[in-house]
Design an enzyme around this catalytic site. Structure first.
Site, PDB file in Angstrom:
ATOM      1  N   ASN A   9       1.891  -2.434   5.426  1.00 20.77           N
ATOM      2  CA  ASN A   9       1.138  -1.198   5.681  1.00 20.77           C
ATOM      3  C   ASN A   9      -0.290  -1.237   5.133  1.00 20.77           C
ATOM      4  OD1 ASN A   9       0.794   1.937   5.873  1.00 20.77           O
ATOM      5  ND2 ASN A   9       0.521   1.435   3.700  1.00 20.77           N
ATOM      6  N   ALA A  49     -10.263  -5.929  15.444  1.00 18.93           N
ATOM      7  CA  ALA A  49      -9.854  -7.340  15.539  1.00 18.93           C
ATOM      8  C   ALA A  49      -8.636  -7.585  14.642  1.00 18.93           C
ATOM      9  CB  ALA A  49     -11.002  -8.253  15.127  1.00 18.93           C
ATOM     10  N   GLY A  79       0.822  -1.206   0.000  1.00 17.33           N
ATOM     11  CA  GLY A  79       0.000   0.000   0.000  1.00 17.33           C
ATOM     12  C   GLY A  79       0.853   1.252   0.000  1.00 17.33           C
ATOM     13  N   LYS A  89      -6.414  -5.366  13.679  1.00 17.13           N
ATOM     14  CA  LYS A  89      -5.242  -4.619  14.158  1.00 17.13           C
ATOM     15  C   LYS A  89      -4.685  -5.206  15.457  1.00 17.13           C
ATOM     16  CE  LYS A  89      -4.925  -1.740  10.763  1.00 17.13           C
ATOM     17  NZ  LYS A  89      -3.792  -1.885   9.832  1.00 17.13           N
ATOM     18  N   TYR A 101     -12.161  -4.023  12.072  1.00 16.12           N
ATOM     19  CA  TYR A 101     -10.860  -3.347  11.940  1.00 16.12           C
ATOM     20  C   TYR A 101     -10.017  -3.553  13.211  1.00 16.12           C
ATOM     21  CZ  TYR A 101      -7.671   0.610  10.963  1.00 16.12           C
ATOM     22  OH  TYR A 101      -6.566   1.398  10.731  1.00 16.12           O
TER      23      TYR A 101
HETATM   24  P1  NDP Z   1      -4.995   4.902   2.646  1.00 15.66           P
HETATM   25  O1  NDP Z   1      -6.409   4.471   2.459  1.00 15.66           O
HETATM   26  O2  NDP Z   1      -4.653   6.336   2.521  1.00 15.66           O
HETATM   27  O3  NDP Z   1      -4.038   4.055   1.660  1.00 15.66           O
HETATM   28  C1  NDP Z   1      -4.164   2.665   1.642  1.00 15.66           C
HETATM   29  C2  NDP Z   1      -3.099   2.078   0.758  1.00 15.66           C
HETATM   30  O4  NDP Z   1      -3.212   0.652   0.804  1.00 15.66           O
HETATM   31  C3  NDP Z   1      -3.240   2.463  -0.701  1.00 15.66           C
HETATM   32  O5  NDP Z   1      -1.946   2.535  -1.253  1.00 15.66           O
HETATM   33  C4  NDP Z   1      -4.016   1.284  -1.288  1.00 15.66           C
HETATM   34  O6  NDP Z   1      -3.792   1.083  -2.683  1.00 15.66           O
HETATM   35  C5  NDP Z   1      -3.398   0.148  -0.508  1.00 15.66           C
HETATM   36  N1  NDP Z   1      -4.181  -1.071  -0.423  1.00 15.66           N
HETATM   37  C6  NDP Z   1      -5.444  -1.206   0.064  1.00 15.66           C
HETATM   38  N2  NDP Z   1      -5.813  -2.493  -0.010  1.00 15.66           N
HETATM   39  C7  NDP Z   1      -4.763  -3.182  -0.532  1.00 15.66           C
HETATM   40  C8  NDP Z   1      -4.525  -4.531  -0.863  1.00 15.66           C
HETATM   41  N3  NDP Z   1      -5.452  -5.479  -0.656  1.00 15.66           N
HETATM   42  N4  NDP Z   1      -3.320  -4.874  -1.403  1.00 15.66           N
HETATM   43  C9  NDP Z   1      -2.373  -3.940  -1.622  1.00 15.66           C
HETATM   44  N5  NDP Z   1      -2.530  -2.645  -1.335  1.00 15.66           N
HETATM   45  C10 NDP Z   1      -3.709  -2.269  -0.795  1.00 15.66           C
HETATM   46  O7  NDP Z   1      -4.584   4.335   4.095  1.00 15.66           O
HETATM   47  P2  NDP Z   1      -3.664   4.991   5.225  1.00 15.66           P
HETATM   48  O8  NDP Z   1      -2.404   5.473   4.635  1.00 15.66           O
HETATM   49  O9  NDP Z   1      -4.486   5.908   6.035  1.00 15.66           O
HETATM   50  O10 NDP Z   1      -3.384   3.710   6.152  1.00 15.66           O
HETATM   51  C11 NDP Z   1      -2.232   2.903   5.989  1.00 15.66           C
HETATM   52  C12 NDP Z   1      -2.178   1.909   7.127  1.00 15.66           C
HETATM   53  O11 NDP Z   1      -2.160   2.612   8.374  1.00 15.66           O
HETATM   54  C13 NDP Z   1      -3.382   0.977   7.187  1.00 15.66           C
HETATM   55  O12 NDP Z   1      -3.008  -0.293   7.609  1.00 15.66           O
HETATM   56  C14 NDP Z   1      -4.258   1.635   8.237  1.00 15.66           C
HETATM   57  O13 NDP Z   1      -5.121   0.706   8.828  1.00 15.66           O
HETATM   58  C15 NDP Z   1      -3.209   2.148   9.194  1.00 15.66           C
HETATM   59  N6  NDP Z   1      -3.640   3.234  10.057  1.00 15.66           N
HETATM   60  C16 NDP Z   1      -4.085   4.418   9.534  1.00 15.66           C
HETATM   61  C17 NDP Z   1      -4.478   5.439  10.377  1.00 15.66           C
HETATM   62  C18 NDP Z   1      -4.952   6.751   9.872  1.00 15.66           C
HETATM   63  O14 NDP Z   1      -5.414   7.550  10.691  1.00 15.66           O
HETATM   64  N7  NDP Z   1      -4.870   7.055   8.589  1.00 15.66           N
HETATM   65  C19 NDP Z   1      -4.450   5.273  11.830  1.00 15.66           C
HETATM   66  C20 NDP Z   1      -3.950   4.000  12.270  1.00 15.66           C
HETATM   67  C21 NDP Z   1      -3.575   3.030  11.407  1.00 15.66           C
HETATM   68  P3  NDP Z   1      -4.700   1.847  -3.823  1.00 15.66           P
HETATM   69  O15 NDP Z   1      -4.134   3.236  -3.896  1.00 15.66           O
HETATM   70  O16 NDP Z   1      -4.481   1.095  -5.064  1.00 15.66           O
HETATM   71  O17 NDP Z   1      -6.110   1.819  -3.325  1.00 15.66           O
END
Ligand code: NDP
Length: 247
Positions: free
Chosen positions: A90, A157, A12, A159, A155
Site C-alpha cells: 500500500n 508510471a 504504510g 502505478k 506517479y
Molecule cells: P498517505 O499519504 O495518507 O499514507 C501513506 C502511508 O505510507 C503512511 O503510512 C506512510 O508512513 C507510508 N509510507 C510512505 N512512504 C513509505 C515507505 N517508503 N516505506 C514505508 N511506508 C511508507 O497515503 P494514502 O493512504 O492516501 O495512499 C495509500 C496508497 O493508496 C498509496 O499507494 C497511494 O498511491 C494510493 N492511492 C491513494 C489515493 C488517494 O486518493 N488517497 C488514490 C489512489 C491511490 P508515515 O506515516 O511514516 O509517513
C-alpha cells in the site's frame, strides 16, 4: 471474510488507506504487521487500534523502498507470526509537477517507493508463500495508472508499473495457490488528497458519477475480500474503486 489465524503485512499502515486496511484485516481476525517511515505517533495510534481488537500487531519502522527494509519486514513478521498469508503493498508517495519541471530526484523517489518497493517486498514475501502453497498479494495502484494524469507522470508510471508487475506475477505463481490482484482507487479522503483546494475538489466531483470522494474503509473492504477465501478464484485482476470516475 473470516481471516482468523491469518498473518498479514500492510506497508504504510500508519495512516490513510493502509491504516484502514490494517484495521479491517485485524477486524476479520488476522494478525497484522504494518510499516511506516516517519510518523511515529500515527504508527503508535494505529498499533493501539489493532491491539484493542485483540490481535497481534507489529509496527515496523522500515523504508519499503530499500531491500534492507523489505527483508527486515518479512523476517520480523515470520519471527512474530510464523508465516505470511497476506501481503498488501500500500505504501505510496507523490511528487507532483509537470514533466518539464520534474527533477530526476522527483522521478526516482516516486518510482523507488511505489514500484521498486513493491518488487522488493513481494520478492521477499513470496518465498514463504511458495512453501506454504497459498498466499494473497494485493497492491494498491490508482486509476491514474490506467488513464494518466497531468502533473503526475512519475506517479502514473509507477502505478501502471505495479499493474504489469502484478499480472506477470499472477501468471508465475498461480500454480502455487497464490493470487495477485490490484486495487485502483480514484480519489480517497486521506492526507494525500487533503492538499486539494476547493476548485480542484469541485472539478473532481464533476467527474465522479457517485458525487463524492471515497473513504479509506471502502478500499479496506475490497482488500479484505481479495484477502479472503471468497476471492480464491480471482487473480491478475485490476479492480477500480472510484465512484465510477474512470469507467
Ligand atoms: P498517505 O499519504 O495518507 O499514507 C501513506 C502511508 O505510507 C503512511 O503510512 C506512510 O508512513 C507510508 N509510507 C510512505 N512512504 C513509505 C515507505 N517508503 N516505506 C514505508 N511506508 C511508507 O497515503 P494514502 O493512504 O492516501 O495512499 C495509500 C496508497 O493508496 C498509496 O499507494 C497511494 O498511491 C494510493 N492511492 C491513494 C489515493 C488517494 O486518493 N488517497 C488514490 C489512489 C491511490 P508515515 O506515516 O511514516 O509517513
Amino acid at each position: 471474510m473470516n481471516l482468523t489465524g491469518h498473518s498479514a503485512i500492510v506497508t504504510g499502515g500508519s495512516r490513510g488507506i493502509g491504516r484502514a486496511i490494517a484495521i479491517r484485516l485485524a477486524t476479520e481476525g488476522a494478525d497484522v504487521a504494518f510499516t511506516y517511515v516517519t510518523n511515529e505517533s500515527a504508527a503508535l495510534e494505529a498499533k493501539a487500534a489493532i491491539e484493542s481488537l485483540n490481535r497481534k500487531v507489529l509496527a515496523i519502522k522500515a523504508d519499503a523502498s530499500t531491500a534492507i527494509g523489505a527483508n527486515e519486514v518479512v523476517e520480523k513478521t515470520i519471527e512474530a507470526f510464523g508465516k505470511i498469508d497476506i501481503l498488501v503493498n500500500n505504501a505510496g508517495i507523490t511528487r507532483d509537477t509537470l514533466l518539464m519541471r520534474m527533477s530526476e530526484d522527483d522521478w526516482d523517489a516516486v518510482l523507488d517507493t511505489n514500484l521498486k518497493g513493491v518488487f522488493l517486498l513481494t520478492k521477499a514475501a513470496i518465498r514463504p508463500m511458495m512453501s506454504a502453497k497459498r498466499g494473497k498479494i494485493i497492491t494498491i495502484s490508482s486509476v491514474v495508472g490506467l488513464v494518466g494524469n497531468p502533473g503526475q507522470a512519475n506517479y502514473c508510471a509507477s502505478k501502471a508499473g505495479v499493474i504489469g508487475f502484478s499480472k506477470s506475477l499472477a501468471k508465475e505463481v498461480g500454480s502455487r495457490g497464490i493470487t495477485v490482484n490490484v486495487i485502483a482507487p480514484g480519489y480517497i479522503e486521506t492526507d494525500m488528497t487533503e492538499k486539494l483546494n476547493e476548485a480542484q475538489r469541485k472539478a473532481i466531483m464533476d467527474l465522479i458519477p457517485l458525487k463524492r470522494i471515497g473513504r479509506p474503509q471502502e478500499v479496506a473492504g475490497l482488500a479484505a475480500f481479495l484477502a479472503s477465501t471468497d476471492a480464491d478464484y480471482i487473480t491478475g485482476e485490476v479492480i477500480k474503486l472510484d465512484g465510477g470516475m474512470a469507467m
